[in-house]
Write a protein that holds these residues in place. Structure first.
Motif, mmCIF file in Angstrom:
data_model
loop_
_atom_site.group_PDB
_atom_site.id
_atom_site.type_symbol
_atom_site.label_atom_id
_atom_site.label_comp_id
_atom_site.label_asym_id
_atom_site.label_seq_id
_atom_site.Cartn_x
_atom_site.Cartn_y
_atom_site.Cartn_z
ATOM 1 N N GLU A 166 0.865 -1.183 0.000
ATOM 2 C CA GLU A 166 0.000 0.000 0.000
ATOM 3 C C GLU A 166 0.896 1.226 0.000
ATOM 4 O OE1 GLU A 166 -3.379 2.260 2.757
ATOM 5 O OE2 GLU A 166 -1.950 0.869 3.660
ATOM 6 N N PHE A 167 0.556 2.209 -0.823
ATOM 7 C CA PHE A 167 1.320 3.452 -0.792
ATOM 8 C C PHE A 167 0.389 4.629 -1.077
ATOM 9 C CE2 PHE A 167 1.809 1.475 -4.987
ATOM 10 C CZ PHE A 167 1.486 2.491 -5.868
ATOM 11 N N LEU A 168 0.891 5.823 -0.788
ATOM 12 C CA LEU A 168 0.126 7.046 -0.998
ATOM 13 C C LEU A 168 0.562 7.695 -2.302
ATOM 14 C CD1 LEU A 168 0.339 8.527 2.614
ATOM 15 C CD2 LEU A 168 -1.379 6.978 1.669
ATOM 16 N N TRP A 169 -0.397 8.346 -2.960
ATOM 17 C CA TRP A 169 -0.061 9.032 -4.200
ATOM 18 C C TRP A 169 -1.116 10.066 -4.541
ATOM 19 C CZ3 TRP A 169 -0.617 5.594 -9.233
ATOM 20 C CH2 TRP A 169 -1.947 5.249 -9.442
ATOM 21 N N GLN A 170 -0.868 10.767 -5.633
ATOM 22 C CA GLN A 170 -1.921 11.545 -6.288
ATOM 23 C C GLN A 170 -2.038 10.992 -7.687
ATOM 24 O OE1 GLN A 170 0.678 13.302 -9.085
ATOM 25 N NE2 GLN A 170 -1.526 13.661 -9.122
ATOM 26 N N GLU A 171 -3.256 10.948 -8.186
ATOM 27 C CA GLU A 171 -3.462 10.531 -9.579
ATOM 28 C C GLU A 171 -4.376 11.531 -10.259
ATOM 29 O OE1 GLU A 171 -5.772 6.941 -10.157
ATOM 30 O OE2 GLU A 171 -6.186 6.811 -8.003
ATOM 31 N N GLY A 172 -3.839 12.140 -11.310
ATOM 32 C CA GLY A 172 -4.623 13.078 -12.101
ATOM 33 C C GLY A 172 -5.242 12.362 -13.280
ATOM 34 N N HIS A 173 -6.455 12.748 -13.628
ATOM 35 C CA HIS A 173 -7.171 12.156 -14.758
ATOM 36 C C HIS A 173 -7.883 13.277 -15.506
ATOM 37 C CE1 HIS A 173 -6.680 7.947 -13.354
ATOM 38 N NE2 HIS A 173 -6.640 8.532 -12.171
ATOM 39 N N THR A 174 -7.662 13.352 -16.801
ATOM 40 C CA THR A 174 -8.272 14.434 -17.579
ATOM 41 C C THR A 174 -8.855 13.900 -18.886
ATOM 42 O OG1 THR A 174 -6.263 15.032 -18.834
ATOM 43 C CG2 THR A 174 -6.531 16.018 -16.640
ATOM 44 N N ALA A 175 -9.840 14.623 -19.386
ATOM 45 C CA ALA A 175 -10.461 14.292 -20.675
ATOM 46 C C ALA A 175 -10.484 15.553 -21.527
ATOM 47 C CB ALA A 175 -11.875 13.758 -20.463
ATOM 48 N N HIS A 176 -10.237 15.388 -22.841
ATOM 49 C CA HIS A 176 -10.085 16.524 -23.746
ATOM 50 C C HIS A 176 -10.819 16.275 -25.057
ATOM 51 C CE1 HIS A 176 -6.755 18.075 -21.196
ATOM 52 N NE2 HIS A 176 -6.621 16.784 -20.945
ATOM 53 N N ALA A 177 -11.073 17.366 -25.761
ATOM 54 C CA ALA A 177 -11.798 17.272 -27.022
ATOM 55 C C ALA A 177 -10.899 16.858 -28.182
ATOM 56 C CB ALA A 177 -12.465 18.606 -27.350
ATOM 57 N N THR A 178 -9.587 17.138 -28.069
ATOM 58 C CA THR A 178 -8.689 16.838 -29.182
ATOM 59 C C THR A 178 -7.434 16.109 -28.702
ATOM 60 O OG1 THR A 178 -7.390 18.891 -29.015
ATOM 61 C CG2 THR A 178 -9.431 18.972 -30.328
ATOM 62 N N GLU A 179 -6.811 15.416 -29.636
ATOM 63 C CA GLU A 179 -5.564 14.726 -29.339
ATOM 64 C C GLU A 179 -4.479 15.717 -28.934
ATOM 65 O OE1 GLU A 179 -2.196 11.910 -31.579
ATOM 66 O OE2 GLU A 179 -4.070 12.449 -32.617
ATOM 67 N N GLU A 180 -4.428 16.858 -29.617
ATOM 68 C CA GLU A 180 -3.396 17.854 -29.336
ATOM 69 C C GLU A 180 -3.497 18.361 -27.896
ATOM 70 O OE1 GLU A 180 -3.887 17.195 -33.463
ATOM 71 O OE2 GLU A 180 -5.402 17.868 -32.010
ATOM 72 N N GLU A 181 -4.737 18.610 -27.442
ATOM 73 C CA GLU A 181 -4.922 19.094 -26.071
ATOM 74 C C GLU A 181 -4.481 18.050 -25.058
ATOM 75 O OE1 GLU A 181 -8.837 20.442 -25.174
ATOM 76 O OE2 GLU A 181 -8.909 21.883 -26.817
ATOM 77 N N ALA A 182 -4.815 16.803 -25.311
ATOM 78 C CA ALA A 182 -4.474 15.743 -24.367
ATOM 79 C C ALA A 182 -2.962 15.528 -24.313
ATOM 80 C CB ALA A 182 -5.183 14.452 -24.749
ATOM 81 N N ARG A 183 -2.320 15.524 -25.462
ATOM 82 C CA ARG A 183 -0.861 15.371 -25.463
ATOM 83 C C ARG A 183 -0.197 16.543 -24.731
ATOM 84 N NH1 ARG A 183 1.636 11.485 -28.451
ATOM 85 N NH2 ARG A 183 0.387 10.339 -30.001
ATOM 86 N N ALA A 184 -0.699 17.751 -24.961
ATOM 87 C CA ALA A 184 -0.143 18.931 -24.285
ATOM 88 C C ALA A 184 -0.335 18.836 -22.774
ATOM 89 C CB ALA A 184 -0.792 20.202 -24.828
ATOM 90 N N GLU A 185 -1.479 18.294 -22.348
ATOM 91 C CA GLU A 185 -1.741 18.110 -20.920
ATOM 92 C C GLU A 185 -0.736 17.142 -20.310
ATOM 93 O OE1 GLU A 185 -3.763 17.682 -17.080
ATOM 94 O OE2 GLU A 185 -3.747 19.243 -18.607
ATOM 95 N N ALA A 186 -0.493 16.012 -20.967
ATOM 96 C CA ALA A 186 0.445 15.019 -20.438
ATOM 97 C C ALA A 186 1.846 15.606 -20.313
ATOM 98 C CB ALA A 186 0.462 13.780 -21.334
ATOM 99 N N ARG A 187 2.253 16.392 -21.288
ATOM 100 C CA ARG A 187 3.578 17.014 -21.245
ATOM 101 C C ARG A 187 3.626 18.127 -20.195
ATOM 102 N NH1 ARG A 187 7.009 16.217 -25.714
ATOM 103 N NH2 ARG A 187 8.392 17.640 -24.595
#
Length: 496
Positions: A166-187
């Motif tokens: 067991e460990f502690l963390w944060q996990e972010g999850h996002t949804a976007h309208a375009t591939e470009e936005e999602a890739r930019a978010e990950a970076r």
């Protein structure tokens, strides 16, 4: 031989040294539950500081915190084949919902569940289920969520902070309208992590993309930042994933776009864990214990009353209490200074060494002599334990923030110098094998993308491709293992 506060030393037995630092610094200890740990207050304060600083950054970039269930129906994980395959061996599963008295007074599980529940190993599938309900139109995007939580992954070989069940963390999850936005978010999230690692934890890192075999299960691309420990091994300090439409198609996360058509969202996930604390210990610790970077420290300073004459005790304590109040009004790195006053009835040497082992950046030692001379005795953890400075109270109050920054910068510079001196460019297979059989560190070498090479190196040398550097020179070369052309060098290392 020089006596050290921690035995064995790093050169004698690095893995055991790491465990002993955690013990003497009172960061954590093993729990009665196999593979799990109890994080003690001095260690948990580090996690609270990590939370506070990163949470501020997440919210500045538009993310909101939420909380999702610890239990995930088994059928949810089965929706994305690569995902469930990647986590299947690590899952803890709940199959019953109550206990009843059995023979000899022992409790036994009863009431079998209609569907087994997996104890959260990660939350893509649960959060994706909710996203599919919340997202209807392009006006609902982007949807930017984060949760601070615990997760369970059934590990066979555990090590405090680095790998626990067991460990502690944060996990972010996002949804976007375009591939470009999602890739930019990950970076973008990778860049936030890298800035945090280097400017708060004082850990120099290499940011890059994982190979296909090292990707997060179900991801299109996994971005990582890798740090070098003092034994030359790599630590994957955190990851950010571009998930493409894999999860949105599996969970029907759709929206009506601006043209009125139904489209699948593009999603990301990203996270860091209490593993960051383990990395910080191994990058900065020495043979006397923990060394804390000031911007993340459980406390930036400790005041140590040194009472050798009982009749002077109240006078010394009164001064120390007043100094603590003044120091706590000083701001450092966006927050008030955290200052401890150690009033324990201990011998001076014992008191001093306890804080050296805990890694507090600045010690302020105050006895009757300091009061009479009007100068405080200052010791800094990044220097030798006998290396003292004399400062007036006025000087300390006016310059302590600058002094802490100097310690922070020194720790980063030392870690970077060590890292850079232990990265070697290699162009032949013979030199590659020779390095990892004798040396500690990273190898920068060409690689043509062959998974068979990855498997061979892992089997024979316990070496993997840590990442394809994002800022590495894109010079073409030849893979030393296959003779095929390679677009750039990648980082190889043994790892935790």
């Amino acid at each position: 031989m020089k006596k050290t506060a921690v035995t064995p030393t790093r050169s004698e037995d690095y893995p055991e040294w790491y465990q002993q630092v955690i013990k003497v610094a009172e960061l954590a200890e093993h729990s009665p539950v196999r593979g799990c740990m109890v994080i003690k207050p001095w260690g948990y304060a580090l996690w609270e500081n990590i939370q506070r600083i990163l949470d501020r950054r997440f919210k500045e970039t538009g993310h909101q915190n939420a909380y999702f269930p610890l239990f995930i129906p088994l059928s949810y994980l089965e929706k994305e084949a690569k995902h469930v395959e990647g986590f299947a061996k690590e899952c803890a599963v709940v199959t019953h919902h109550r206990l009843v008295a059995g023979e000899e007074g022992k409790l036994v599980p009863d009431g079998e569940l209609e569907e087994p529940l997996v104890v959260r190993p990660t939350s893509e599938m649960m959060i994706g289920e909710m996203f599919s309900k919340w997202i209807e139109s392009h006006r609902d995007l982007p949807l930017l969520m984060n949760q601070w939580a615990n997760v369970v992954r059934w590990e066979m070989r555990t090590r405090l902070f680095l790998r626990t069940t067991e460990f502690l963390w944060q996990e972010g999850h996002t949804a976007h309208a375009t591939e470009e936005e999602a890739r930019a978010e990950a970076r973008q999230m990778l860049e936030i992590y890298v800035d945090f690692a280097e400017n708060k934890l004082a850990i120099p890192v290499i940011q890059g993309e994982k190979t296909e075999s090292e990707r997060f299960p179900g991801a299109v691309a996994t971005y990582t930042f890798e740090a070098m420990m003092q034994d030359g091994k790599a630590l994957q300090a955190g990851t950010s994933h571009f998930l493409g439409q894999n999860f949105s198609k599996a969970q029907d996360i759709t929206f009506q776009d601006r043209e009125g058509n139904q489209a699948h969202a593009w999603t990301t996930s990203w996270g860091v864990t209490t593993r960051l604390i383990g990395g910080m210990i191994m990058v900065h610790g020495d043979d006397d214990g923990l060394v804390l970077p000031p911007r993340i420290a459980s406390a930036q300073a400790v005041i140590l009353p040194l009472v050798h004459k009982p009749e002077a005790k109240e006078k010394i304590l009164a001064y120390c209490r007043a100094l603590k109040e003044k120091l706590q009004k000083v701001h450092y790195a966006e927050d008030p200074l955290t200052v401890h006053l150690d009033e324990r009835d201990l011998r001076s040497g014992e008191k001093v060494w306890s804080w050296i082992k805990k890694g507090v950046p600045i010690r302020v030692e105050i006895g009757l002599r300091e009061l009479e001379q009007g100068e405080l005795t200052i010791a800094k953890r990044n220097k030798g334990h006998k290396d003292f400075e004399k400062q007036t109270e006025e000087t300390l109050l006016a310059t302590i923030a600058d002094q802490l920054d100097a310690i922070q910068d020194d720790l980063y510079a030392k870690a970077k110098a060590f890292r850079d001196s232990h990265i070697q460019e290699v162009d032949t297979e013979e030199a590659f094998y020779a390095f990892f059989k004798k040396e500690a560190g990273f190898v920068s070498a060409h690689w043509a993308g062959d998974h068979a090479v990855e498997e061979k190196l892992q089997k024979e040398l316990s070496v993997t491709v840590r990442c394809i550097p994002l800022d590495g020179a894109k010079e073409a070369g030849t893979c030393p293992f296959t003779g095929k052309s390679s677009p750039q060098r990648v980082i190889f290392a043994k790892s935790y």
